[in-house]
Structures are given as C-alpha cells and as structure tokens.
Write a protein that holds these residues in place. Structure first.
Motif, short mmCIF file in Angstrom:
data_model
loop_
_atom_site.label_atom_id
_atom_site.label_comp_id
_atom_site.label_asym_id
_atom_site.label_seq_id
_atom_site.Cartn_x
_atom_site.Cartn_y
_atom_site.Cartn_z
N ASP A 82 90.39 -3.02 12.65
CA ASP A 82 89.98 -4.30 13.23
C ASP A 82 88.59 -4.20 13.86
O ASP A 82 87.76 -5.10 13.72
CB ASP A 82 90.99 -4.75 14.28
CG ASP A 82 92.36 -5.06 13.68
OD1 ASP A 82 92.42 -5.30 12.46
OD2 ASP A 82 93.35 -5.06 14.43
N SER A 83 88.36 -3.10 14.55
CA SER A 83 87.06 -2.86 15.18
C SER A 83 85.96 -2.79 14.13
O SER A 83 84.87 -3.35 14.30
CB SER A 83 87.09 -1.57 15.99
OG SER A 83 85.80 -1.25 16.49
N SER A 86 85.29 -6.26 12.60
CA SER A 86 84.56 -7.07 13.58
C SER A 86 83.08 -6.71 13.60
O SER A 86 82.21 -7.58 13.64
CB SER A 86 85.17 -6.88 14.98
OG SER A 86 84.46 -7.64 15.93
N GLU A 87 82.80 -5.41 13.54
CA GLU A 87 81.41 -4.95 13.58
C GLU A 87 80.64 -5.42 12.34
O GLU A 87 79.50 -5.91 12.44
CB GLU A 87 81.36 -3.43 13.68
CG GLU A 87 79.94 -2.86 13.75
CD GLU A 87 79.91 -1.35 13.94
OE1 GLU A 87 79.17 -0.68 13.19
OE2 GLU A 87 80.62 -0.86 14.84
N CYS A 98 86.10 -12.45 9.85
CA CYS A 98 87.00 -12.25 10.99
C CYS A 98 88.44 -12.54 10.61
O CYS A 98 89.38 -12.02 11.22
CB CYS A 98 86.59 -13.16 12.16
SG CYS A 98 84.91 -12.89 12.79
N ILE A 101 91.08 -9.88 10.12
CA ILE A 101 91.70 -9.23 11.28
C ILE A 101 92.95 -10.02 11.66
O ILE A 101 92.95 -11.26 11.64
CB ILE A 101 90.72 -9.22 12.47
CG1 ILE A 101 89.42 -8.52 12.09
CG2 ILE A 101 91.35 -8.54 13.68
CD1 ILE A 101 88.34 -8.61 13.15
N SER A 105 95.28 -9.74 17.24
CA SER A 105 94.45 -8.64 17.72
C SER A 105 93.33 -9.18 18.61
O SER A 105 92.71 -10.20 18.30
CB SER A 105 93.85 -7.87 16.54
OG SER A 105 92.85 -6.97 16.99
N TYR A 107 90.50 -8.02 18.80
CA TYR A 107 89.25 -7.93 18.04
C TYR A 107 88.99 -9.23 17.26
O TYR A 107 87.84 -9.57 16.98
CB TYR A 107 89.31 -6.75 17.06
CG TYR A 107 89.15 -5.41 17.72
CD1 TYR A 107 87.89 -4.97 18.15
CD2 TYR A 107 90.25 -4.57 17.94
CE1 TYR A 107 87.74 -3.74 18.77
CE2 TYR A 107 90.10 -3.34 18.56
CZ TYR A 107 88.84 -2.93 18.97
OH TYR A 107 88.69 -1.71 19.57
N TYR A 108 90.06 -9.93 16.91
CA TYR A 108 89.89 -11.20 16.20
C TYR A 108 89.17 -12.21 17.08
O TYR A 108 88.18 -12.83 16.68
CB TYR A 108 91.24 -11.76 15.76
CG TYR A 108 91.14 -13.16 15.19
CD1 TYR A 108 90.73 -13.38 13.88
CD2 TYR A 108 91.45 -14.28 15.98
CE1 TYR A 108 90.62 -14.67 13.36
CE2 TYR A 108 91.34 -15.57 15.47
CZ TYR A 108 90.93 -15.75 14.17
OH TYR A 108 90.80 -17.03 13.66
N ALA A 110 87.39 -11.63 19.75
CA ALA A 110 86.04 -11.16 20.07
C ALA A 110 85.10 -11.39 18.90
O ALA A 110 83.94 -11.79 19.09
CB ALA A 110 86.09 -9.67 20.43
N CYS A 111 85.59 -11.16 17.69
CA CYS A 111 84.79 -11.35 16.48
C CYS A 111 84.38 -12.81 16.34
O CYS A 111 83.20 -13.14 16.14
CB CYS A 111 85.60 -10.90 15.26
SG CYS A 111 84.74 -11.07 13.67
#
Length: 357
Positions: A82-83, A86-87, A98, A101, A105, A107-108, A110-111
């Motif tokens: 996921d990280s 996202s990156e 996104c 993901i 999560s 990370y979703y 945040a993305c």
C-alpha cells in the motif's frame, strides 16, 4: 527452358526499400522492448532475492517509483504494498492508482488526500472514506483557495471544521468585497481556534511575521472576538476609522491607533525627533502605544535594548526587546528582561526559530 527474368521498376524498388527499412525498425524496437523487459524482470528478480525485508521493500519500491510501474508493488507483502502504491500514485499524480489500495487502509486516504490537494480536486476529497480525513482534505482545499467559496465549507463532514471554514469565508469576504456588514456572521464571543486561523492567514498573506505592535498585544493582552477582529481588518482595508467602534474594547483602541501610527520607514529615518514629538498628534489614550512603536523601531535600527527599557512599562519594554532579539536573531538581548519567565520565553522563541531554519 530459361527462367523468366524479373525486372523491377523504379517504383517497385522504392516500395521494397521502404519495406526493408520498416522491418529493420520494427526489429530494433522489438529488441529494445525485450531488453527493457529483461532488465525490468531481472531487477525485480534481484530485489525479490534480498533476504532482509526492509531492504527488499526499498529495492522494489525504487523500481516502481523510477519506472512508474505500480504493478511492481504487488511483490511487496502487507502494508508495504500500500505504501509503495501510494508513493507511485502521488509521484504520477494519478488518483485512479489509489484505487489499487484497500479502502480500509490508512494509505488509501493519505494517497487520495495528497493527490486531491495537489490537483485542487474537490471530487477527489469526496473519495476519502474516513470522515475526519475527508473534512481535513476539503478544509485544506478551501484554505488553499483563500476560503473563496462557501460551497466547499458546506461539504465538510466535521461540524467544527465546517463552522470555522464558513467563518473564514465571511471574514475574507468582508475584506475582499470591502463590505464590513459580513462581519456580523462571525462569533461575537472569544474563539481561540478561529482567532488563530484569522491571524495565521494575515501573517501568511504578508509573507513574513509582522513585528508591529498589534499582533504581540493581540496575543498577550486583549480578549478579542472574531467579529471584532473582522471589523478591525475591514476598518484598515477600507480606511474607515468609524468601523473601529465595532471592534470592541482594547481591539477598538488598537484599531484607532493604526490610523495614527507613524510609518516605520519614516520612523527609522527620523533621527532628530523623539517618540513624544512623532506621536504628538495621536490621541492621549494612544500615546503609549505610539511611543512603543517608535521606540521599538529605533531599538531595531540601532540594536540598542536601552531604548526599549526607556519605555518604563515592563509589558511594552519586554515586547520591544522580544522584537529586537528576533530581528537580530540573538538571545543576548533577552538578558535585558528581568522577569525570569519572560526571559525564558524570549530565549525559547529564538531557539525555536533557529531549529526550524
């Protein structure tokens, strides 16, 4: 029997030549693609052969980021995948990535948040599942756009953030539209969170921290209300001193003072006049504020803390010394403050500035 002779015309030769060139180009491209895929697969294979999990993830994530190929992230187990996605998605500015993901999560969210903010996408913020993150995303966009649209604020799920956003909308509208009547929509009671947002925006718009007398006294002395501060800003923006009457209490006094305050540049260039002479035209109840402004300007110009101490009143003198220490970026001036708590605050202020540089 003789074999029939084939005679090529000029047109036939050109067609065959072009076809031969096309075959060679296609073959070259095929080799290039094959080499690229081989290098890619070899790189991924080399990464998957690394035993240390952190190093393996870093290796794969580097390939994914450098090639923009989010599928490489699938080789990373757990949250690391996921990280990685996202990156890559943020680097590419690709909101749809996104979606790879899991929506549960962090990370979703945040993305989607980061890409939506970068691309000013209100619809993107709406894709965030966590209501708090969604509120932060929409509020951040509204702030980024100068709180110019009330419709953004109305979409914020969190009631407190929605209220502050709408208040900021009316605050900015009062100043930008040059219509102080919008100030009535702001709270007439103390609201520290909203006051912070209002003054932070003012400082950001000026491009630098303001060393004038208003903000230090505003934080340390007066119990201003958002509505009062709105009238104060409107009075200054419209050059209408009568609006100061609606600012309330001490803030009303400071508002009126702004119409009599001497220019910083004229003060710094005026070496033959003292503070009393420069402030002579100010109303009697504003004399001390005016003198503090003049003395602070002179203290900063000459780097002389004694000028601050000549103010007599500790509150004004310490504010002057704080400004002097900050302008010269030197804690040595803080030692002129007798009160231990105030002196420590002065030193910590400068240490904080140096840490963030």
């Amino acid at each position: 029997m003789e074999r029939p002779k084939i005679v090529l015309t000029g047109r036939d030769r050109r067609i065959l030549y072009a076809f031969a060139v096309l075959v060679l180009v296609v073959a070259a491209l095929a080799v290039l693609v094959a080499d690229t895929l081989l290098a890619h697969s070899t790189g991924v294979k080399a990464c998957t052969g690394i035993l240390l999990p952190q190093s393996k993830q870093a290796c794969l994530q580097n390939i994914a980021s450098s090639t923009g190929n989010v599928s490489v992230c699938s080789y990373i187990p757990g949250a690391g995948m996921d990280s990685c996605i996202s990156e890559v998605a943020e680097a590419e500015g690709n909101l749809s990535m996104c979606g790879r993901i899991n929506s549960t999560s962090p990370y979703y969210d945040a993305c989607v948040y980061n890409i939506s903010y970068a691309s000013n996408s209100l619809n993107g913020c709406g894709l965030i599942t966590n209501p708090n993150y969604r509120s932060s995303c929409i509020y951040a966009l509204a702030e980024k756009l100068g709180f110019s649209s009330a419709s953004y604020c109305s979409l914020i799920p969190n009631s407190s953030s929605r209220s502050i956003c709408l208040d900021m909308y009316y605050y900015n509208l009062a100043v930008s539209s040059r219509n102080a009547t919008y100030c009535v929509y702001l709270p007439s009671s103390v609201n520290d969170t909203l006051l912070y947002a209002m003054t932070a925006q003012q400082s950001a718009q000026s491009g630098a921290f303001s060393y004038n007398v208003t903000l230090p006294l505003y934080y340390s002395v007066i119990n201003a209300t958002p509505q009062g501060l709105c009238y104060y800003r409107a009075a200054v923006a419209l050059k209408n001193e009568s609006l100061c009457n609606f600012a309330g209490s001490e803030l009303s006094t400071l508002c009126t003072y702004s119409f009599y305050a001497p220019s910083v540049n004229s003060t710094l260039n005026t070496t033959g006049l003292n503070a009393s002479t420069i402030c002579a035209k100010a109303p009697s109840y504003l004399q001390q504020y005016c003198k503090m402004s003049v003395q602070t300007s002179l203290a900063v110009k000459y780097g002389n803390a004694s000028i601050c101490l000549s103010l007599g009143d500790n509150q004004f003198a310490y504010s002057c010394i704080n400004t002097l220490a900050r302008s010269r970026n030197s804690t040595s001036y803080c030692n002129y403050i007798q009160n231990l708590t105030a002196r420590s605050a002065c030193i910590l202020m400068l240490q904080g500035i140096n840490v963030t540089k």
